[in-house]
Write a protein that holds these residues in place. Sequence first.
Motif, PDB file in Angstrom:
ATOM      1  N   ALA A 239      13.390  -1.265   8.654  1.00 32.31           N
ATOM      2  CA  ALA A 239      12.595  -0.221   8.261  1.00 32.31           C
ATOM      3  C   ALA A 239      12.593   1.286   8.899  1.00 32.31           C
ATOM      4  N   ASN A 240      12.730   0.999  10.443  1.00 30.03           N
ATOM      5  CA  ASN A 240      12.651   2.260  10.976  1.00 30.03           C
ATOM      6  C   ASN A 240      14.175   2.966  11.322  1.00 30.03           C
ATOM      7  N   THR A 241      15.280   2.431  10.889  1.00 28.72           N
ATOM      8  CA  THR A 241      16.486   2.631  11.252  1.00 28.72           C
ATOM      9  C   THR A 241      17.517   2.715   9.978  1.00 28.72           C
ATOM     10  N   LEU A 242      18.251   1.653   9.546  1.00 27.49           N
ATOM     11  CA  LEU A 242      19.211   1.957   8.626  1.00 27.49           C
ATOM     12  C   LEU A 242      18.579   1.930   7.305  1.00 27.49           C
ATOM     13  N   LEU A 243      17.268   1.339   6.988  1.00 26.76           N
ATOM     14  CA  LEU A 243      16.827   1.192   5.655  1.00 26.76           C
ATOM     15  C   LEU A 243      15.603   2.140   5.376  1.00 26.76           C
ATOM     16  N   LYS A 244      15.469   3.179   6.109  1.00 27.09           N
ATOM     17  CA  LYS A 244      14.216   4.016   6.287  1.00 27.09           C
ATOM     18  C   LYS A 244      14.021   4.786   5.007  1.00 27.09           C
ATOM     19  N   HIS A 245      15.350   5.269   4.334  1.00 26.48           N
ATOM     20  CA  HIS A 245      15.017   5.797   3.238  1.00 26.48           C
ATOM     21  C   HIS A 245      15.167   4.915   1.753  1.00 26.48           C
ATOM     22  N   LYS A 246      15.026   3.551   2.219  1.00 29.63           N
ATOM     23  CA  LYS A 246      14.990   2.370   1.139  1.00 29.63           C
ATOM     24  C   LYS A 246      14.036   1.408   1.273  1.00 29.63           C
ATOM     25  N   MET A 247      12.923   1.683   1.847  1.00 26.53           N
ATOM     26  CA  MET A 247      11.699   0.916   2.113  1.00 26.53           C
ATOM     27  C   MET A 247      10.701   1.465   1.247  1.00 26.53           C
ATOM     28  N   LEU A 248       9.774   0.815   0.664  1.00 28.72           N
ATOM     29  CA  LEU A 248       8.711   1.237  -0.427  1.00 28.72           C
ATOM     30  C   LEU A 248       7.585   0.527  -0.097  1.00 28.72           C
ATOM     31  N   PHE A 249       6.454   1.273   0.062  1.00 30.58           N
ATOM     32  CA  PHE A 249       4.904   0.800   0.024  1.00 30.58           C
ATOM     33  C   PHE A 249       4.689  -0.073  -1.268  1.00 30.58           C
ATOM     34  N   GLY A 250       4.314  -1.092  -1.264  1.00 33.55           N
ATOM     35  CA  GLY A 250       3.841  -2.085  -2.333  1.00 33.55           C
ATOM     36  C   GLY A 250       2.537  -2.683  -1.846  1.00 33.55           C
ATOM     37  N   SER A 251       1.512  -3.035  -2.572  1.00 33.49           N
ATOM     38  CA  SER A 251       0.467  -3.835  -2.126  1.00 33.49           C
ATOM     39  C   SER A 251       0.753  -5.349  -2.521  1.00 33.49           C
ATOM     40  N   ASP A 252       1.010  -5.293  -4.146  1.00 31.29           N
ATOM     41  CA  ASP A 252       0.608  -6.678  -4.762  1.00 31.29           C
ATOM     42  C   ASP A 252      -0.653  -6.637  -5.271  1.00 31.29           C
ATOM     43  N   TRP A 253      -1.384  -5.815  -5.549  1.00 28.95           N
ATOM     44  CA  TRP A 253      -2.618  -5.689  -6.153  1.00 28.95           C
ATOM     45  C   TRP A 253      -2.650  -6.699  -7.281  1.00 28.95           C
ATOM     46  N   PRO A 254      -3.714  -7.536  -7.627  1.00 33.31           N
ATOM     47  CA  PRO A 254      -4.800  -7.500  -6.795  1.00 33.31           C
ATOM     48  C   PRO A 254      -4.965  -8.520  -5.960  1.00 33.31           C
ATOM     49  N   ALA A 255      -3.756  -9.372  -5.563  1.00 33.53           N
ATOM     50  CA  ALA A 255      -3.562 -10.338  -4.565  1.00 33.53           C
ATOM     51  C   ALA A 255      -3.828  -9.886  -3.090  1.00 33.53           C
ATOM     52  N   ILE A 256      -3.249  -8.710  -3.063  1.00 33.34           N
ATOM     53  CA  ILE A 256      -3.471  -8.122  -1.587  1.00 33.34           C
ATOM     54  C   ILE A 256      -3.786  -6.461  -2.107  1.00 33.34           C
ATOM     55  N   THR A 257      -4.883  -6.032  -1.437  1.00 34.44           N
ATOM     56  CA  THR A 257      -5.535  -4.831  -1.800  1.00 34.44           C
ATOM     57  C   THR A 257      -4.833  -3.726  -0.990  1.00 34.44           C
ATOM     58  N   PRO A 258      -4.506  -2.414  -1.530  1.00 35.25           N
ATOM     59  CA  PRO A 258      -3.940  -1.491  -0.746  1.00 35.25           C
ATOM     60  C   PRO A 258      -4.647  -1.019   0.518  1.00 35.25           C
ATOM     61  N   ASP A 259      -6.113  -1.171   0.553  1.00 34.66           N
ATOM     62  CA  ASP A 259      -6.965  -0.997   1.914  1.00 34.66           C
ATOM     63  C   ASP A 259      -6.687  -2.063   2.809  1.00 34.66           C
ATOM     64  N   ARG A 260      -6.165  -3.371   2.338  1.00 36.20           N
ATOM     65  CA  ARG A 260      -5.981  -4.365   3.572  1.00 36.20           C
ATOM     66  C   ARG A 260      -4.446  -3.966   3.937  1.00 36.20           C
ATOM     67  N   TRP A 261      -3.716  -3.764   3.086  1.00 41.74           N
ATOM     68  CA  TRP A 261      -2.130  -3.509   3.570  1.00 41.74           C
ATOM     69  C   TRP A 261      -2.011  -2.205   4.374  1.00 41.74           C
ATOM     70  N   LEU A 262      -2.974  -0.992   4.163  1.00 39.05           N
ATOM     71  CA  LEU A 262      -2.608   0.071   4.827  1.00 39.05           C
ATOM     72  C   LEU A 262      -3.273   0.059   5.921  1.00 39.05           C
ATOM     73  N   SER A 263      -4.387  -0.644   6.268  1.00 44.79           N
ATOM     74  CA  SER A 263      -5.052  -0.896   7.497  1.00 44.79           C
ATOM     75  C   SER A 263      -3.963  -1.668   8.492  1.00 44.79           C
ATOM     76  N   ASP A 264      -3.369  -2.399   8.155  1.00 43.86           N
ATOM     77  CA  ASP A 264      -2.383  -3.414   8.752  1.00 43.86           C
ATOM     78  C   ASP A 264      -1.310  -2.667   9.139  1.00 43.86           C
ATOM     79  N   PHE A 265      -0.839  -1.690   8.216  1.00 46.48           N
ATOM     80  CA  PHE A 265       0.430  -0.879   8.283  1.00 46.48           C
ATOM     81  C   PHE A 265       0.079  -0.007   9.478  1.00 46.48           C
TER      82      PHE A 265
END
Length: 289
Positions: A239-265
């Motif tokens: 994610a930091n190197t070869l694929l930095k332009h191909k990684m996408l944020f996704g939460s999987d709402w409602p199973a995982i909330t963006p609040d939880r995901w972003l906090s851990d990110f």
Amino acid sequence: MVDFNAVRAIDIHTHAEEPCGTHADDGYDDFQQHMKQYFRMGHSPQPTVAETAQYFRERNIAACIFPVDAERETGFRRFNNYEVAEQAAEHSDILIPFASIDPAKGKIGAREARDLVENHGVQGFKFHPTMQGFEPNDRSAYVLYEAIAETGKPALFHTGQTGVGAGMPGGMGMKLRYSNPMLIDDVAADFPEMPIILAHPSFPWQEEALAVATHKPNVYIDLSGWSPKYFPPILVRYANTLLKHKMLFGSDWPAITPDRWLSDFEQIDIRPEVRPLILKDNARRLLGA
């Protein structure tokens, strides 16, 4: 329409999970309760589209929202794509409609895909090979892929293990092997103009997913379905190197909330210049927004 300059992130992976007229006797409620236990949700596992829109609006995050058409395999009647598109249009300031079509529907599914894009604003398509019970590289699915490729919209495939059916007898009959990303590599090779998103850290096939995304220019990875604190080191490194332009944020709402995901990110070792790419810029480019 979504103001992509104003939103702080784009969540590429959110579910439309409301019951849509189904009844408890089709097993859907029991299934959802197992999902709630598996993901340790402290909220309803079946928010309405309007509730979902309000949640994301309050956080200034755009959301790609979709149902999963798995009625043939599970017996759960699908949340109709036209309903989802109509309800998303009522919240077009924050929601981006995706659709889901069982590839077994063949030509009628292909016709639906074209109509949804041309006349109902659908911006992508969701597949869940394990839940829909098909191998992604089965030639019978190609008539649907051809229609999607014609539209230029992305196809998002669940990959790896799934919480669907977890802990239920026989895993609710779900076959994990259908979601091996190497099966989707065939699709990426045969449809090089169709953008493909491999959903989730692809446990136990993480390195296969990274290989496919590195090798095929049309393949992206969304990081939904797991808390970032559990990401394997090799995923963070790519994610930091070869694929930095191909990684996408996704939460999987409602199973995982963006609040939880972003906090851990925030707590993992992602380079400062890469964070905005993952949170918004890569998805914006992919969606042509």
